[in-house]
Design a protein around this motif. Structure first.
Motif, mmCIF file in Angstrom:
data_model
loop_
_atom_site.group_PDB
_atom_site.id
_atom_site.type_symbol
_atom_site.label_atom_id
_atom_site.label_comp_id
_atom_site.label_asym_id
_atom_site.label_seq_id
_atom_site.Cartn_x
_atom_site.Cartn_y
_atom_site.Cartn_z
ATOM 1 N N THR A 116 11.964 -0.549 -3.939
ATOM 2 C CA THR A 116 11.309 -1.429 -4.921
ATOM 3 C C THR A 116 12.248 -2.513 -5.451
ATOM 4 O OG1 THR A 116 11.774 0.222 -6.638
ATOM 5 C CG2 THR A 116 9.570 0.236 -5.697
ATOM 6 N N THR A 117 13.561 -2.274 -5.434
ATOM 7 C CA THR A 117 14.493 -3.292 -5.945
ATOM 8 C C THR A 117 15.020 -4.216 -4.846
ATOM 9 O OG1 THR A 117 16.300 -1.678 -5.778
ATOM 10 C CG2 THR A 117 15.291 -1.956 -7.948
ATOM 11 N N THR A 118 14.916 -3.802 -3.575
ATOM 12 C CA THR A 118 15.438 -4.616 -2.462
ATOM 13 C C THR A 118 14.411 -5.636 -1.983
ATOM 14 O OG1 THR A 118 16.786 -2.724 -1.768
ATOM 15 C CG2 THR A 118 16.538 -4.481 -0.173
ATOM 16 N N PHE A 119 13.119 -5.277 -2.124
ATOM 17 C CA PHE A 119 12.054 -6.187 -1.678
ATOM 18 C C PHE A 119 11.391 -6.864 -2.872
ATOM 19 C CE2 PHE A 119 12.583 -3.244 1.810
ATOM 20 C CZ PHE A 119 12.426 -4.050 2.940
ATOM 21 N N HIS A 120 10.871 -8.060 -2.648
ATOM 22 C CA HIS A 120 10.244 -8.827 -3.733
ATOM 23 C C HIS A 120 8.975 -9.497 -3.236
ATOM 24 C CE1 HIS A 120 13.942 -8.213 -6.006
ATOM 25 N NE2 HIS A 120 14.574 -8.499 -4.880
ATOM 26 N N GLY A 121 8.053 -9.758 -4.172
ATOM 27 C CA GLY A 121 6.835 -10.501 -3.857
ATOM 28 C C GLY A 121 5.994 -9.816 -2.797
ATOM 29 N N ALA A 122 5.481 -10.617 -1.851
ATOM 30 C CA ALA A 122 4.588 -10.103 -0.797
ATOM 31 C C ALA A 122 5.297 -9.086 0.090
ATOM 32 C CB ALA A 122 4.070 -11.261 0.047
ATOM 33 N N GLU A 123 6.620 -9.286 0.295
ATOM 34 C CA GLU A 123 7.378 -8.330 1.129
ATOM 35 C C GLU A 123 7.409 -6.944 0.504
ATOM 36 O OE1 GLU A 123 10.543 -10.828 3.847
ATOM 37 O OE2 GLU A 123 11.308 -9.702 2.139
ATOM 38 N N ARG A 124 7.433 -6.901 -0.833
ATOM 39 C CA ARG A 124 7.456 -5.591 -1.502
ATOM 40 C C ARG A 124 6.150 -4.843 -1.228
ATOM 41 N NH1 ARG A 124 8.496 -5.727 -7.685
ATOM 42 N NH2 ARG A 124 10.669 -5.966 -7.070
ATOM 43 N N ASN A 125 5.017 -5.558 -1.288
ATOM 44 C CA ASN A 125 3.733 -4.922 -0.986
ATOM 45 C C ASN A 125 3.720 -4.343 0.425
ATOM 46 O OD1 ASN A 125 2.447 -5.197 -3.388
ATOM 47 N ND2 ASN A 125 1.290 -7.019 -2.836
ATOM 48 N N LYS A 126 4.292 -5.105 1.367
ATOM 49 C CA LYS A 126 4.348 -4.651 2.763
ATOM 50 C C LYS A 126 5.233 -3.390 2.877
ATOM 51 C CE LYS A 126 4.355 -8.118 5.635
ATOM 52 N NZ LYS A 126 4.854 -9.216 6.500
ATOM 53 N N ALA A 127 6.384 -3.438 2.209
ATOM 54 C CA ALA A 127 7.321 -2.302 2.247
ATOM 55 C C ALA A 127 6.700 -1.058 1.612
ATOM 56 C CB ALA A 127 8.626 -2.674 1.545
ATOM 57 N N LEU A 128 6.001 -1.249 0.489
ATOM 58 C CA LEU A 128 5.368 -0.107 -0.183
ATOM 59 C C LEU A 128 4.199 0.431 0.639
ATOM 60 C CD1 LEU A 128 5.418 -1.172 -3.944
ATOM 61 C CD2 LEU A 128 6.833 0.558 -2.834
ATOM 62 N N GLY A 129 3.558 -0.456 1.419
ATOM 63 C CA GLY A 129 2.503 -0.005 2.324
ATOM 64 C C GLY A 129 3.053 0.929 3.382
ATOM 65 N N VAL A 130 4.224 0.562 3.927
ATOM 66 C CA VAL A 130 4.910 1.426 4.911
ATOM 67 C C VAL A 130 5.256 2.757 4.253
ATOM 68 C CG1 VAL A 130 7.028 1.708 6.275
ATOM 69 C CG2 VAL A 130 5.832 -0.501 6.267
ATOM 70 N N TRP A 131 5.790 2.683 3.044
ATOM 71 C CA TRP A 131 6.201 3.887 2.310
ATOM 72 C C TRP A 131 5.017 4.804 2.053
ATOM 73 C CZ3 TRP A 131 11.154 5.001 1.799
ATOM 74 C CH2 TRP A 131 11.538 6.034 0.944
ATOM 75 N N GLY A 132 3.896 4.210 1.625
ATOM 76 C CA GLY A 132 2.696 4.996 1.337
ATOM 77 C C GLY A 132 2.151 5.691 2.579
ATOM 78 N N ALA A 133 2.257 5.018 3.731
ATOM 79 C CA ALA A 133 1.741 5.603 4.978
ATOM 80 C C ALA A 133 2.536 6.827 5.416
ATOM 81 C CB ALA A 133 1.768 4.555 6.088
#
Length: 474
Positions: free
Chosen positions: A137-154
């Motif tokens: 959550t601290t390394t990614f920002h904006g739209a990239e954070r949503n993408k990263a959290l999507g990977v995490w959630g999966a």
């Protein structure tokens, strides 16, 4: 409000992204995947483990619950430790503890040695998981954070799905020890890659860590699980059943009282008074409890009552695991359209209908069809739980609320398996020759889901999540 938002976007636009961020996500995702895998990988192997180590029903139940109890009980503690000592340092500490404990569990020749390994794995997971999430959550920002959290959630759904298949393959191949040994080379590799690939986020001084709070909460849940498991062997009137359950009630009360007065509480009790958070916590507890107990019961039923191998069991569970993923994947879209309450209630009704199928239709087709239907409902409820709890929370409380919901994810697994093992005790003790325990356990699951569905119609708030909200399923 608009001015604040544009300032926030300007700030995010000026942040120089870390060039290692996607490689860091890959390393942390593999670590998190390993932790989730270890919740379900053991369920398929459990009948074999029980046969080799001569485990009692109670000891076999602890092999599952010890991991999720410590993972859940110490998760918020792990998050605070990441804030205080540095998230990357906690990821590495968690990896060391988890990897060493996996080796111990694989080498186990007695029940205490195996359960000890599982306790260590749970402690390692509790240190690693929140720290890894913090880095993402601290390394990614904006739209990239949503993408990263999507990977995490999966990772949550796929980890559980792959776990049952890997458990079957390894148990049928090199043997059940390898469900633990496989973590060792992966853990060592991740330890080598983490310092080079994963950035160290700025440390957020969190003051002290509430060690007493963590000990009280985990001990209370452990006492409750001990009492629940004992009830299956000795009955509810036995002192070894009601004394631990009474102790658990007292310890929970002491925990809440202490958290209300301490300067740096592990958990602010006022959070649980907030209706969306309380509703999310209850949904998460019940949905994960029902999901993991389905794998637990099904594994014993298929291998003991139906005489199937671990490999066939793992393969038969694939549609069930996929049902979870389908339910979780579609829940977000449906919640955006219809809101939290209808999806939460409908998911629980589907889970109840699914659990009723093997209770009424004995045999392998009834079990797999029923568990697959139930898993789709449970997957949807898990996403609803997270979305409900986090949708309207202040940013300052998002971390601790997420930690709280994930705590209920693990504790739900631990308590669910303890309860269902006790209800199905006669079938587990007779190695599946008497199947009435399985029928009673599935009936209990169906009734529980239905009762909670009725409660959810009143407890879960109406409304839909704000546009753009992305939640991590675990």
């Amino acid at each position: 409000m608009h001015a604040q938002s544009s300032t926030h976007h300007d700030h995010e636009a000026t942040i120089v992204p870390d060039p290692r961020r996607w490689r860091a996500l890959a390393v942390l995702a593999v670590a998190q995947f390993m932790l989730i895998l270890d919740i379900t990988v053991v369920t398929v192997a459990l009948p074999d483990i029980g046969g080799d180590l001569d485990l009692s029903r109670a000891a076999a139940t602890w092999v599952v619950t010890a991991y999720t109890l410590l993972f859940g009980g110490l998760m918020i503690f792990g998050g605070r430790a990441a804030d205080l000592f540095g998230a990357r340092r906690m990821v590495m500490a968690g990896l060391v503890v988890f990897t060493a404990s996996s080796l111990l569990a694989g080498l186990a020749v007695t029940a205490p040695m195996l359960v000890g390994g599982r306790v260590g794995q749970g402690i390692g997971a509790a240190l690693l998981s929140p720290a890894a999430m913090s880095i993402v959550t601290t390394t990614f920002h904006g739209a990239e954070r949503n993408k990263a959290l999507g990977v995490w959630g999966a990772l949550g759904g796929t980890g559980a799905a792959v776990g049952v298949l890997v458990g079957g393959l390894l148990t049928a191949g090199p043997g059940w020890s390898w469900i633990f040994f496989v973590n060792v080379p992966v853990g060592v590799l991740l330890l080598g890659l983490t310092p080079r690939m994963v950035p160290q986020p700025p440390m957020r001084q969190a003051g002290g860590i509430d060690v007493l709070g963590a000990v009280l909460a985990t001990t209370a849940t452990g006492a409750a699980i001990y009492g629940l498991i004992n009830a299956g062997d000795e009955g509810w009137g036995d002192s070894a059943t009601w004394i631990p359950l009474l102790a658990a009630s007292v310890l929970y009360a002491v925990f809440i009282a202490y958290e209300s007065i301490t300067a740096r509480p592990l958990l602010d009790p006022r959070l649980l008074v907030r209706r969306p958070v309380a509703a999310g916590a209850v949904l998460m507890l019940v949905a994960t409890g029902l999901l993991i107990t389905g794998f637990f019961l099904g594994s014993f039923y298929l291998q003991q009552a139906q005489g199937k191998s671990a490999l066939v069991t793992g393969l038969l569970f694939v549609p069930v695991a996929l049902g979870t993923i389908v339910g979780a994947h579609n829940a977000g879209h449906v919640i955006s359209r219809f809101g939290y309450r209808p999806v939460g209630v409908a998911g629980l009704v589907v889970a109840a209908a699914g659990a009723a199928v093997p209770a009424l239709w004995s045999g392998i087709p009834g079990l797999i069809v029923g568990l697959t239907i139930a898993a789709a409902g449970q997957g949807a409820v898990i996403v609803t739980a997270t979305t409900t709890a986090l949708a309207n929370i202040d940013h300052s409380q998002a971390g601790v609320t997420s930690g709280l919901v994930n705590t209920f994810h693990e504790v739900g697994s631990a308590l669910g398996v303890a309860v269902i093992s006790t209800i199905a005790a006669v079938s587990l003790r007779t190695l599946g020759t008497e199947t009435s325990g399985f029928t009673h356990a599935f009936t209990f699951s169906a009734v529980t889901a239905l009762v909670v569905a009725i409660a959810a119609a009143a407890l879960v708030p109406a409304g839909r999540p704000p546009a753009g909200l992305r939640v991590s399923a675990h």
